[in-house]
Design a protein around this motif. Structure first.
Motif, PDB file in Angstrom:
ATOM      1  N   PRO A   1       0.815  -1.225   0.000  1.00 56.14           N
ATOM      2  CA  PRO A   1       0.000   0.000   0.000  1.00 56.14           C
ATOM      3  C   PRO A   1       0.848   1.273   0.000  1.00 56.14           C
ATOM      4  CG  PRO A   1      -0.869  -1.570   1.580  1.00 56.14           C
ATOM      5  CD  PRO A   1       0.464  -2.093   1.146  1.00 56.14           C
ATOM      6  N   MET A   2       2.002   1.269   0.714  1.00 55.49           N
ATOM      7  CA  MET A   2       2.847   2.453   0.745  1.00 55.49           C
ATOM      8  C   MET A   2       3.450   2.733  -0.618  1.00 55.49           C
ATOM      9  SD  MET A   2       4.040   4.994   2.344  1.00 55.49           S
ATOM     10  CE  MET A   2       4.818   6.137   1.181  1.00 55.49           C
ATOM     11  N   ALA A   3       3.875   1.693  -1.322  1.00 54.46           N
ATOM     12  CA  ALA A   3       4.424   1.892  -2.670  1.00 54.46           C
ATOM     13  C   ALA A   3       3.366   2.468  -3.601  1.00 54.46           C
ATOM     14  CB  ALA A   3       4.953   0.563  -3.214  1.00 54.46           C
ATOM     15  N   ALA A   4       2.129   1.948  -3.500  1.00 51.28           N
ATOM     16  CA  ALA A   4       1.038   2.464  -4.328  1.00 51.28           C
ATOM     17  C   ALA A   4       0.712   3.909  -3.963  1.00 51.28           C
ATOM     18  CB  ALA A   4      -0.196   1.580  -4.154  1.00 51.28           C
ATOM     19  N   HIS A   5       0.729   4.200  -2.671  1.00 51.83           N
ATOM     20  CA  HIS A   5       0.453   5.567  -2.218  1.00 51.83           C
ATOM     21  C   HIS A   5       1.505   6.540  -2.760  1.00 51.83           C
ATOM     22  CE1 HIS A   5      -1.043   8.718   0.444  1.00 51.83           C
ATOM     23  NE2 HIS A   5       0.214   8.975   0.754  1.00 51.83           N
ATOM     24  N   GLN A   6       2.760   6.120  -2.787  1.00 49.83           N
ATOM     25  CA  GLN A   6       3.823   6.971  -3.309  1.00 49.83           C
ATOM     26  C   GLN A   6       3.587   7.309  -4.781  1.00 49.83           C
ATOM     27  OE1 GLN A   6       6.073   8.779  -2.324  1.00 49.83           O
ATOM     28  NE2 GLN A   6       7.683   8.976  -3.864  1.00 49.83           N
ATOM     29  N   ILE A   7       3.157   6.320  -5.560  1.00 51.00           N
ATOM     30  CA  ILE A   7       2.878   6.560  -6.982  1.00 51.00           C
ATOM     31  C   ILE A   7       1.707   7.527  -7.140  1.00 51.00           C
ATOM     32  CG2 ILE A   7       2.066   5.488  -9.116  1.00 51.00           C
ATOM     33  CD1 ILE A   7       3.599   2.967  -8.296  1.00 51.00           C
ATOM     34  N   CYS A   8       0.622   7.259  -6.426  1.00 50.10           N
ATOM     35  CA  CYS A   8      -0.555   8.129  -6.517  1.00 50.10           C
ATOM     36  C   CYS A   8      -0.237   9.548  -6.049  1.00 50.10           C
ATOM     37  CB  CYS A   8      -1.699   7.551  -5.685  1.00 50.10           C
ATOM     38  SG  CYS A   8      -2.410   6.036  -6.339  1.00 50.10           S
ATOM     39  N   MET A   9       0.519   9.653  -4.959  1.00 51.86           N
ATOM     40  CA  MET A   9       0.855  10.966  -4.413  1.00 51.86           C
ATOM     41  C   MET A   9       1.714  11.770  -5.388  1.00 51.86           C
ATOM     42  SD  MET A   9       0.481  13.062  -1.899  1.00 51.86           S
ATOM     43  CE  MET A   9      -0.069  12.135  -0.473  1.00 51.86           C
ATOM     44  N   GLN A  10       2.676  11.124  -6.027  1.00 52.12           N
ATOM     45  CA  GLN A  10       3.541  11.831  -6.972  1.00 52.12           C
ATOM     46  C   GLN A  10       2.750  12.337  -8.170  1.00 52.12           C
ATOM     47  OE1 GLN A  10       6.762  12.807  -6.734  1.00 52.12           O
ATOM     48  NE2 GLN A  10       6.632  12.073  -4.629  1.00 52.12           N
ATOM     49  N   VAL A  11       1.849  11.512  -8.689  1.00 52.93           N
ATOM     50  CA  VAL A  11       1.010  11.944  -9.816  1.00 52.93           C
ATOM     51  C   VAL A  11       0.071  13.056  -9.373  1.00 52.93           C
ATOM     52  CG1 VAL A  11      -0.752  11.216 -11.473  1.00 52.93           C
ATOM     53  CG2 VAL A  11       1.151   9.682 -10.926  1.00 52.93           C
ATOM     54  N   TRP A  12      -0.523  12.912  -8.195  1.00 53.76           N
ATOM     55  CA  TRP A  12      -1.464  13.898  -7.656  1.00 53.76           C
ATOM     56  C   TRP A  12      -0.811  15.258  -7.489  1.00 53.76           C
ATOM     57  CZ3 TRP A  12      -2.920  15.386  -2.213  1.00 53.76           C
ATOM     58  CH2 TRP A  12      -4.218  15.874  -2.123  1.00 53.76           C
ATOM     59  N   LEU A  13       0.368  15.271  -6.852  1.00 57.09           N
ATOM     60  CA  LEU A  13       1.069  16.532  -6.615  1.00 57.09           C
ATOM     61  C   LEU A  13       1.644  17.111  -7.901  1.00 57.09           C
ATOM     62  CD1 LEU A  13       2.918  15.781  -3.255  1.00 57.09           C
ATOM     63  CD2 LEU A  13       0.849  17.135  -3.605  1.00 57.09           C
ATOM     64  N   ALA A  14       2.173  16.241  -8.760  1.00 54.45           N
ATOM     65  CA  ALA A  14       2.750  16.720 -10.022  1.00 54.45           C
ATOM     66  C   ALA A  14       1.708  17.458 -10.844  1.00 54.45           C
ATOM     67  CB  ALA A  14       3.321  15.548 -10.817  1.00 54.45           C
ATOM     68  N   ALA A  15       0.493  16.922 -10.886  1.00 58.09           N
ATOM     69  CA  ALA A  15      -0.564  17.568 -11.655  1.00 58.09           C
ATOM     70  C   ALA A  15      -1.112  18.797 -10.936  1.00 58.09           C
ATOM     71  CB  ALA A  15      -1.692  16.565 -11.920  1.00 58.09           C
TER      72      ALA A  15
END
Length: 519
Positions: free
Chosen positions: A344-358
């Motif tokens: 879950p932490m690895a998935a959260h990192q991916i989602c968070m990076q895309v979320w913040l980048a956009a």
């Protein structure tokens, strides 16, 4: 005992009159809120009209958009490269990045925003504070109902020149404060990395402990460069110059995108190589910006008493409270994801990076509105400030919708597979992506409101409202994570941004604080 009927009638009339005044004021407030919201949504077909305000927003926002896009792009490249090392490394770096952002942005963002606002004011004229705005707003209306600037002798307010360089106390003060903060951040991150990571949910002996600690300690070396870089960017933003930061950050981020994969894959340095690439690029960016700024601006004031520490302490404390509330909420979400395990932490990192980048791309519009509003209010041009605020909100809404559509298109062709091939991680990513996509218009408006608050020096409301928002959102994250797991974390993050947007609408909608002149 006789009661004078005239007295009774007088009391009754006075009471009725007072009641009438209260009801009239209440109705006036309701009408104003309604008219403000109507003004916000009307005229969307002219949102990109090439008038003076539109062109100035574009002149500032477009270079900033490219610059702001370069940093998240570099972070995405880092995430892709680290994701190829494995889920453990990806999760470990995700926690370390959250810690670095918590400590650095907690202190850096206030300096960045204060510097931009103070420089914009010093370059434009004397400051008109919130109390002055509230007390004199009604008297500033001319016969044509347009607000006019108070007469000023321009020569009296021109910045001083020394050796053909401009002398602005805000610049020198910001650099000194930034240097001290950078040193403090380095000490905190380097010396306390082990304890901080334990608090974040990585227990002693965990497979994530070693890579997370190595990454965080090396990133700590770059903390002073990050502060100085952001401070100098704030100076250029105050001058409405976003092209110079664009060139510097572009060079630094391109170097980062070259060094990180080189250190990871060719030199086999792993997560340590990723941190090293970040640090080198950050120092290069800071040096370029300092060199460019020193050519036209005196970095050291002729007199030490010219330094404006009082302003930084006064407003910096409020923004520190605001940043603390923001970062603690974001860090709580990361901590909750880490406690659920590596996948879950690895998935959260991916989602968070895309979320913040956009989402952070909307900062380009926010900083444009901040610079224009700060400059306009310093000169008493309230109609310009009003136009800039509402126009930037409309542009932000359109921009957020566009980002949502683009993310939706990319997700349909397998956006998440760029970061990892782990099917378990991808399953969790698929749960978070709908929130990432759907919240983009909300996120964009929330960030634009930040720029509006900072431009109007409305730091007290920005801090007070953020504390309330953070408490409510943190409670939602904490409770929802325990009931719905990974999805609950993203429900909480979505509520966090929605509440930020709503308190922004409330401030302008009620025409309170520095926006009282809207009445």
């Amino acid at each position: 005992m006789e009661i004078d009927t005239h007295v009774v009638e007088g009391i009754n009339n006075s009471s009725c009159s007072e009641h009438h005044n209260i009801m009239a004021a209440f109705q006036k407030g309701k009408d104003h809120v309604k008219n403000t919201f109507v003004y916000c949504v009307e005229g969307f077909r002219n949102v990109f009209k090439a008038d003076d305000v539109g062109l100035e927003i574009a002149h500032i926002a477009l270079p900033a958009l490219i610059a702001l896009g370069a940093e998240p792009l570099a972070s995405l490249v880092d995430t892709i490269c680290i994701g190829r090392l494995g889920s453990i490394e990806l999760a470990a770096v995700g926690v370390s990045v959250a810690v670095f952002n918590l400590v650095s942005k907690l202190l850096n963002i206030p300096v960045l925003n204060l510097t931009a606002s103070f420089v914009a004011e010093e370059a434009s004229g004397p400051t008109i504070d919130n109390h002055e705005l509230e007390s004199c707003a009604d008297s500033l209306y001319a016969d044509d109902q347009r607000l006019v600037a108070p007469a000023k002798d321009a020569d009296l307010y021109m910045p001083k020149m020394v050796d053909e360089k401009r002398v602005l106390p805000a610049v020198s003060t910001a650099l000194l404060v930034g240097a001290l903060l950078g040193l403090v951040e380095f000490i905190i991150l380097a010396a306390g990395s082990e304890q901080i990571l334990t608090i974040m949910g990585i227990p002693r002996g965990s497979s994530m402990e070693e890579p997370a600690e190595h990454f965080l300690q090396l990133r700590a070396v770059g903390a002073p460069a990050v502060v100085i870089s952001l401070t100098t960017q704030g100076v250029f933003r105050g001058f409405k110059d976003t092209k110079t930061p664009l060139y510097a950050t572009a060079i630094g981020n391109v170097l980062n995108m070259i060094l990180v994969p080189f250190f990871i894959f060719f030199l086999d340095y792993g997560v340590t190589g990723a941190a090293a690439g970040n640090v080198i690029s950050q120092y290069l960016t800071a040096l370029i910006l300092l060199f460019k700024m020193s050519r036209n601006i005196s970095l050291i004031p002729p007199k030490l008493q010219d330094l404006n520490f009082l302003g930084f302490v006064k407003y910096g404390g409020l923004l520190l409270i605001r940043s603390t509330a923001t970062m603690l909420t974001m860090t709580l979400a990361t901590s909750e994801a880490a406690r659920q395990g590596v996948i879950p932490m690895a998935a959260h990192q991916i989602c968070m990076q895309v979320w913040l980048a956009a989402s952070l791309l909307s900062d380009a519009i926010a900083l444009a509105s901040q610079a224009i509003i700060a400059s306009a209010l310093a000169r008493g041009l309230y109609d310009v400030a009003k136009d800039a605020a509402f126009r930037s909100l409309k542009i932000g809404c359109c921009f957020g919708l566009l980002i949502s559509l683009l993310l939706l298109g990319f997700s349909m062709v397998g956006l998440s597979k760029i970061f990892t091939n782990d099917l378990q991680v991808l399953a969790f990513v698929s749960l978070g992506l709908p929130f990432v996509i759907a919240t983009q218009p909300i996120n964009s408006l929330a960030f634009v409101f930040d720029g509006i608050h900072f431009g109007a020096l409305d730091f007290w409301y920005a801090a007070k409202s953020m504390v309330l928002v953070a408490i409510l959102a943190s409670m939602t994250i904490f409770l929802a994570a325990r009931v719905m797991g990974f999805v609950g974390i993203w429900i909480g993050l979505s509520s966090f941004m929605a509440l930020r947007m709503l308190v922004g609408f409330f401030r302008i909608g009620t025409a309170s604080g520095p926006w009282k002149f809207l009445r």
